[in-house]
Scaffold this motif. Structure first.
Motif, PDB file in Angstrom:
ATOM      1  N   LEU A 143      -2.370 -65.571  -4.303  1.00 18.53           N
ATOM      2  CA  LEU A 143      -2.003 -66.824  -3.643  1.00 18.53           C
ATOM      3  C   LEU A 143      -1.810 -66.603  -2.147  1.00 18.53           C
ATOM      4  O   LEU A 143      -2.268 -67.399  -1.320  1.00 18.53           O
ATOM      5  CB  LEU A 143      -0.721 -67.388  -4.259  1.00 18.53           C
ATOM      6  N   LEU A 144      -1.128 -65.515  -1.786  1.00 21.79           N
ATOM      7  CA  LEU A 144      -0.917 -65.207  -0.369  1.00 21.79           C
ATOM      8  C   LEU A 144      -2.235 -64.895   0.329  1.00 21.79           C
ATOM      9  O   LEU A 144      -2.447 -65.311   1.481  1.00 21.79           O
ATOM     10  CB  LEU A 144       0.049 -64.032  -0.232  1.00 21.79           C
ATOM     11  N   GLU A 145      -3.118 -64.164  -0.348  1.00 17.12           N
ATOM     12  CA  GLU A 145      -4.424 -63.849   0.240  1.00 17.12           C
ATOM     13  C   GLU A 145      -5.213 -65.136   0.502  1.00 17.12           C
ATOM     14  O   GLU A 145      -5.851 -65.294   1.547  1.00 17.12           O
ATOM     15  CB  GLU A 145      -5.219 -62.930  -0.693  1.00 17.12           C
ATOM     16  N   TYR A 146      -5.173 -66.050  -0.470  1.00 21.42           N
ATOM     17  CA  TYR A 146      -5.882 -67.336  -0.310  1.00 21.42           C
ATOM     18  C   TYR A 146      -5.305 -68.135   0.862  1.00 21.42           C
ATOM     19  O   TYR A 146      -6.049 -68.646   1.710  1.00 21.42           O
ATOM     20  CB  TYR A 146      -5.779 -68.135  -1.606  1.00 21.42           C
ATOM     21  N   LEU A 147      -4.000 -68.223   0.924  1.00 25.37           N
ATOM     22  CA  LEU A 147      -3.369 -68.960   2.019  1.00 25.37           C
ATOM     23  C   LEU A 147      -3.672 -68.325   3.372  1.00 25.37           C
ATOM     24  O   LEU A 147      -3.828 -69.027   4.377  1.00 25.37           O
ATOM     25  CB  LEU A 147      -1.859 -69.026   1.794  1.00 25.37           C
ATOM     26  N   HIS A 148      -3.765 -66.995   3.385  1.00 30.96           N
ATOM     27  CA  HIS A 148      -4.072 -66.297   4.638  1.00 30.96           C
ATOM     28  C   HIS A 148      -5.454 -66.667   5.158  1.00 30.96           C
ATOM     29  O   HIS A 148      -5.652 -66.785   6.365  1.00 30.96           O
ATOM     30  CB  HIS A 148      -3.965 -64.793   4.419  1.00 30.96           C
TER      31      HIS A 148
END
Length: 434
Positions: A136-141
């Motif tokens: 999720l964090l990678e996608y948001l990044h």
């Protein structure tokens, strides 16, 4: 009156047209119009139903999470199946600290918008569910690569999964954002310390002090930052510089850790009486502080006061986490005091503890050097299970092919499944490790 023949033909054609079915194109246009009308009605109904949720979103933006939760609960009493309402309740719960219930609700309706995904990731981080938070964090990044809070969370999450190179990459990106340089290099130093690169950590933290000389405005309080910097300076053999930072830390706010480290710095600088007084102060605050008792015991043995040395060390003798250093000091103190039988017992125990520590260091090094290898994943699962983070350990084990490849993996898989005792690290096949 008789109509002319031409008018009769025209009337006949008109009646014929009125009697024919509409053409396919006209049917299609009618269907599209009807569908549009129905969609408009449905959209209007949904909009009317969900009007109160706009106020919930407003309260979330204003960080009034109690009010947001009260409003959305009122809404859900009337519309309990409304997905948008459930997601907003999950978001409010995350910010109130109820991450477990928030995740349950997100699992029920999903997280669709960037705000929902961000709060879902935050809930996973609170619950230490690193494997679910990371994608999720990678996608948001990818959507917002300049978000400082996101980069900080991404770096920390990668580190928790042993991906230190990637974690430091994110921390460097973070440090390049406006007004984030000091916090970025604070994070870099912490990450480098975790993987044993104390000299690199010192370089990062020296840079922090050029930006924030007092250590203010960082992720950690000034006294904690200065103590960690002092500890790293001791690790690289620079007690003089360490003493400066540790004295600053203690003068800001003394803690057991900063005082213990200050005693070490005094000792390494040859200021023996100050070291002794500082370590005694630590013991008055924390009777079981191992490193301070070790220091005081060493000072006593240098004076040939073996009885005092044993008095300092014996309260640690039955501790389950006793270190090989303490065991070795006990062996020496008993030997020098003439009790060779007890000394030999402590020598055997010191050797056993030392082997355990060496194996733990090997495990930690594998996790740093090869986190994505087969054994890197196995040992990451082991560490997670040690912390009783069974959910994450089980997820990590699912990515390991063929549990029968080694008995240790099989035992670990069974322990994780049953939440039972973990296999002893002595059964690790160290010969397969580089």
């Amino acid at each position: 009156m008789d109509q002319p023949a031409s008018q009769q033909k025209s009337a006949s054609r008109s009646r014929h047209r009125r009697g024919r079915s509409p053409s396919p194109l006209r049917w299609l246009m009618l269907l599209i119009a009807a569908a549009g009308l129905i969609a408009g009605v449905l959209w209007g109904a949904v909009w009317w139903e969900e009007r109160p949720l706009a106020e919930v979103e407003k309260q979330l933006r204003n960080k009034d999470y109690d009010q947001a939760l009260a409003l959305v609960d009122r809404f859900l009493r009337k519309f309990p199946e409304n997905g948008r309402g459930i997601a907003l309740k999950a978001r409010a719960l995350v910010h109130q600290g109820n991450a477990a219930e928030a995740v349950r609700l997100f699992d029920q309706v999903g997280a669709a918008s960037p705000d929902e995904i961000r709060d879902c990731a935050k809930a996973f981080l609170i619950l230490q569910r690193w494997l679910q938070a990371l994608p999720l964090l990678e996608y948001l990044h990818t959507m917002n690569p300049k978000d400082p809070d996101l980069l900080h969370e991404l770096s920390a999450c990668r580190a928790k999964l042993g991906r230190y190179d990637d974690a430091i990459t994110a921390a460097l990106e973070f440090s390049k954002l406006p007004e984030c340089e000091a916090r970025g290099y604070t994070l870099i130093g912490l990450l480098e310390t975790e993987r044993g690169n104390h000299r690199t950590a010192c370089e990062a933290w020296q840079r922090v002090l050029t930006i924030s000389p007092g250590g203010e405005g960082l992720q950690v309080p000034p006294e904690e930052f200065l103590a960690e910097y002092g500890a790293a300076l001791l690790k690289v053999g620079n007690p003089t510089a360490a003493l400066v930072q540790l004295q600053r830390s203690v003068s800001t706010k003394p803690t057991v850790r900063s005082l213990m480290l200050l005693g070490k710095a005094f000792y390494q600088e040859g200021r023996i009486e100050e070291a002794k007084q500082t370590w005694q102060e630590v013991i008055s605050l924390d009777k079981t502080n191992e490193e301070s008792r070790q220091g005081l015991a060493e000072l006593a043995m240098k004076r040939s006061d073996f009885s005092s040395a044993l008095n300092w060390l014996m309260p640690l003798a039955e501790a389950p986490t006793i270190s090989s250093t303490t065991a070795f000091l006990l062996q020496r103190a008993f030997s020098l005091s003439g009790d060779q039988t007890t000394s030999q017992q402590w020598q055997s125990r010191a050797n056993e503890i030392r082997r355990r520590e060496e194996r733990n260091r090997t495990v930690d090094q594998i996790l740093i050097d090869s986190p994505t290898s087969l054994w890197g994943q196995v040992l990451q699962a082991y560490r997670l299970a040690e912390q009783e983070n069974w959910d994450q350990a089980a997820l990590m084990m699912t990515g390991i092919p063929d549990e029968q490849s080694h008995p240790f993996i099989t035992k670990l898989a069974n322990a994780v499944r049953d939440h039972g005792p973990l296999p002893d690290l002595t059964s690790l096949p160290l010969e397969v490790f580089p």
